[in-house]
Design a protein around this motif. Structure first.
Motif, PDB file in Angstrom:
ATOM      1  N   LEU A 240       0.813  -1.216   0.000  1.00  0.00           N
ATOM      2  CA  LEU A 240       0.000   0.000   0.000  1.00  0.00           C
ATOM      3  C   LEU A 240       0.848   1.269   0.000  1.00  0.00           C
ATOM      4  O   LEU A 240       0.336   2.360  -0.290  1.00  0.00           O
ATOM      5  CB  LEU A 240      -0.946  -0.011   1.200  1.00  0.00           C
ATOM      6  CG  LEU A 240      -2.036  -1.087   1.171  1.00  0.00           C
ATOM      7  CD1 LEU A 240      -2.910  -1.009   2.411  1.00  0.00           C
ATOM      8  CD2 LEU A 240      -2.896  -0.969  -0.083  1.00  0.00           C
ATOM      9  N   ALA A 241       2.111   1.127   0.319  1.00  0.00           N
ATOM     10  CA  ALA A 241       3.022   2.276   0.260  1.00  0.00           C
ATOM     11  C   ALA A 241       3.593   2.482  -1.139  1.00  0.00           C
ATOM     12  O   ALA A 241       4.282   3.479  -1.393  1.00  0.00           O
ATOM     13  CB  ALA A 241       4.166   2.076   1.256  1.00  0.00           C
ATOM     14  N   SER A 265       3.498   0.610  14.008  1.00  0.00           N
ATOM     15  CA  SER A 265       4.718   1.417  13.887  1.00  0.00           C
ATOM     16  C   SER A 265       5.196   1.483  12.445  1.00  0.00           C
ATOM     17  O   SER A 265       5.646   2.538  11.958  1.00  0.00           O
ATOM     18  CB  SER A 265       5.828   0.836  14.773  1.00  0.00           C
ATOM     19  OG  SER A 265       5.475   0.910  16.141  1.00  0.00           O
ATOM     20  N   ARG A 266       5.082   0.359  11.740  1.00  0.00           N
ATOM     21  CA  ARG A 266       5.483   0.346  10.332  1.00  0.00           C
ATOM     22  C   ARG A 266       4.551   1.225   9.502  1.00  0.00           C
ATOM     23  O   ARG A 266       4.995   1.935   8.594  1.00  0.00           O
ATOM     24  CB  ARG A 266       5.461  -1.092   9.803  1.00  0.00           C
ATOM     25  CG  ARG A 266       6.005  -1.242   8.390  1.00  0.00           C
ATOM     26  CD  ARG A 266       7.418  -0.732   8.303  1.00  0.00           C
ATOM     27  NE  ARG A 266       7.970  -0.838   6.962  1.00  0.00           N
ATOM     28  CZ  ARG A 266       8.969  -0.098   6.508  1.00  0.00           C
ATOM     29  NH1 ARG A 266       9.534   0.827   7.299  1.00  0.00           N
ATOM     30  NH2 ARG A 266       9.431  -0.246   5.288  1.00  0.00           N
ATOM     31  N   VAL A 267       3.271   1.201   9.804  1.00  0.00           N
ATOM     32  CA  VAL A 267       2.315   2.074   9.112  1.00  0.00           C
ATOM     33  C   VAL A 267       2.669   3.541   9.328  1.00  0.00           C
ATOM     34  O   VAL A 267       2.675   4.346   8.375  1.00  0.00           O
ATOM     35  CB  VAL A 267       0.880   1.784   9.610  1.00  0.00           C
ATOM     36  CG1 VAL A 267      -0.085   2.874   9.164  1.00  0.00           C
ATOM     37  CG2 VAL A 267       0.410   0.433   9.092  1.00  0.00           C
ATOM     38  N   ASP A 268       2.974   3.908  10.554  1.00  0.00           N
ATOM     39  CA  ASP A 268       3.356   5.297  10.848  1.00  0.00           C
ATOM     40  C   ASP A 268       4.632   5.687  10.109  1.00  0.00           C
ATOM     41  O   ASP A 268       4.735   6.794   9.557  1.00  0.00           O
ATOM     42  CB  ASP A 268       3.551   5.478  12.354  1.00  0.00           C
ATOM     43  CG  ASP A 268       2.242   5.396  13.131  1.00  0.00           C
ATOM     44  OD1 ASP A 268       1.180   5.584  12.514  1.00  0.00           O
ATOM     45  OD2 ASP A 268       2.292   5.131  14.344  1.00  0.00           O
ATOM     46  N   GLY A 271       4.026   6.566   6.598  1.00  0.00           N
ATOM     47  CA  GLY A 271       3.092   7.662   6.379  1.00  0.00           C
ATOM     48  C   GLY A 271       1.730   7.206   5.906  1.00  0.00           C
ATOM     49  O   GLY A 271       1.040   7.918   5.174  1.00  0.00           O
ATOM     50  N   LEU A 272       1.284   6.024   6.373  1.00  0.00           N
ATOM     51  CA  LEU A 272       0.021   5.455   5.919  1.00  0.00           C
ATOM     52  C   LEU A 272      -1.074   5.489   6.984  1.00  0.00           C
ATOM     53  O   LEU A 272      -2.126   4.872   6.807  1.00  0.00           O
ATOM     54  CB  LEU A 272       0.234   3.998   5.473  1.00  0.00           C
ATOM     55  CG  LEU A 272       1.181   3.764   4.295  1.00  0.00           C
ATOM     56  CD1 LEU A 272       1.388   2.268   4.080  1.00  0.00           C
ATOM     57  CD2 LEU A 272       0.651   4.423   3.040  1.00  0.00           C
ATOM     58  N   SER A 273      -0.847   6.181   8.072  1.00  0.00           N
ATOM     59  CA  SER A 273      -1.792   6.121   9.191  1.00  0.00           C
ATOM     60  C   SER A 273      -3.171   6.670   8.833  1.00  0.00           C
ATOM     61  O   SER A 273      -4.167   6.298   9.457  1.00  0.00           O
ATOM     62  CB  SER A 273      -1.225   6.876  10.402  1.00  0.00           C
ATOM     63  OG  SER A 273      -0.919   8.219  10.047  1.00  0.00           O
TER      64      SER A 273
END
Length: 412
Positions: A240-241, A265-268, A271-273
């Motif tokens: 999704l990134a 944490s990986r989502v943050d 920049g996908l939060s």
């Protein structure tokens, strides 16, 4: 006054001889964990309900963490234990033994998993010989000393020492049975296969089958289940990134697990939060409403041993809710959905494979949706929970000599 089990049995087609089963035999399902905090309660609650409909006086015997834990209309009996790491399971097993000495009779059936096998010789010595061993999964391999010791104490040693003492067996899939034959010479004896299942009354409610996307909104993906790195969720996050997806995608993630913090944490970090929403665990009864809001559901399980021999419950629930799906090409997924036209298969297990599958699912969404009717019909005829309960019911009656029974044709 008739028993609750006898009244419930009238709601389903009868099986010859089951009318007096509840009066003759009780069935105890032993689960040595904290049932009130367990994420997967539905399997055992639905099986206990299904067995009661077939005339059994069935209950789940387990432990709890909170005093206010539900008894689910008498389906669950809690034993005392100590919520202390490293002692919990041993104390729970002792409580199981004392409970069965008080409540079980020689003709009653005790269904246990490998964790409870330490009790088997003790129960046999007390005349409780109708012990059925049910194997649902393989242990997750780990390099930690604690995990390796747990693997020895509650998998390898009890299966080698006592696994062959059970009177009958069941497995979640035939591939798992074959692993048990190779590893422990267990599985050639009397056995049945009962898979995962779906409560179609809950998941197929007409008002939950479709929830149109808002015009111009993002492509809405959905996942529910354990939040573990071993489930491939981190690979979907990486996908999704990717800048190669030419449209906006949102992903709703339902569930909890030990790797939730690492995944968030990986989502943050990527920049996908704002696009990936972790909602935590919700009540089983509420899950269909969340699935209904999705355009497409995803199950990214990698091709590793513990998933290869599994029966994909979440995939069946997506099928029951009439949703298109993105699935990995592992055997367990193909066993259930290999010919469905509502599925986009990834070519592999890398982020690029999921990028391509997401783009394809968005472009073919209308045709995928048209194929969901076949998926729903398959769930109703093959993966309804009562179908699985019937399999175990007939097997126990036959292998333990309780009564002769056959399953009548089911009306759908």
């Amino acid at each position: 006054m008739r028993s609750t089990a006898a009244v419930e049995a009238e709601k389903e087609p009868s099986i010859p001889g089951t009318e007096t089963l509840a009066e003759r035999v009780s069935l105890f399902l032993l689960l040595p964990d904290r049932f009130d905090t367990r994420l997967d309660k539905s399997t055992w609650l639905e099986m206990a309900r299904g067995l009661r409909k077939r005339g059994w006086s069935a209950c789940i015997v387990t432990a709890k963490q909170n005093e206010s834990a539900s008894h689910y209309d008498g389906l669950v009996k809690y034993v005392p234990t100590l919520n202390i790491p490293n002692l919990f399971r041993w104390v729970t097993l002792v409580s199981f033994y004392l409970f069965l000495l008080r409540h079980a009779h020689k003709n009653d059936v005790i269904v246990m998993n490998e964790d409870c096998l330490w009790l088997l010789p003790l129960l046999r010595a007390k005349g409780l010989k109708n012990v059925h061993l049910d194997i649902r999964t393989l242990p997750v391999r780990s390099s930690s000393l604690k995990r390796r010791l747990d693997h020895l104490l509650f998998w390898t040693w009890p299966l080698r020492l006592f696994g062959k003492l059970a009177r009958s067996y069941s497995f979640i899939t035939d591939p798992l049975r074959k692993v048990m034959i190779e590893s422990f010479s267990i599985g050639d004896a009397e056995h049945c296969i009962w898979q995962s299942g779906v409560n179609t009354t809950l998941f197929c409610a007409p008002d939950r089958l479709r929830s149109p996307a808002p015009p111009g909104g993002p492509f809405r993906l959905f996942y529910h289940g354990g939040l573990l790195l071993s489930r491939g969720l981190d690979i979907v996050i990486e996908a999704l990134a990717s800048p190669d997806i030419p449209f906006e995608v949102s992903w709703t993630v339902l569930g909890d697990g030990k790797d939730r913090q690492a995944l968030e944490s990986r989502v943050d970090a990527l920049g996908l939060s704002s696009r990936i929403n972790f909602l935590g665990a919700v009540a089983y009864e509420d899950v269909p409403a969340y699935i209904a809001e999705a355009d497409c559901c995803i199950c990214p399980l990698p091709d590793i041993a513990e998933w290869r021999v599994s029966s994909p419950l979440k995939v069946m629930e997506y099928m029951a809710t009439c949703k298109p799906m993105i699935l990995t090409p592992m055997d367990a997924h193909r066993e259930v959905a290999h010919d469905l036209t509502s599925v986009v298969w990834t070519e592999g297990y890398d982020p690029a494979d999921f990028v391509r599958a997401i783009i394809q699912a968005r472009s073919e969404l209308s045709s995928l949706q048209a194929g969901t009717k076949d998926a729903l019909e398959r769930v109703r005829t093959q993966f309804e929970w009562q179908v699985q309960a019937d399999k175990l019911h007939v097997h126990l009656c036959s292998s333990l000599g309780l009564l002769r029974a056959t399953v009548p044709p089911r009306s759908v």
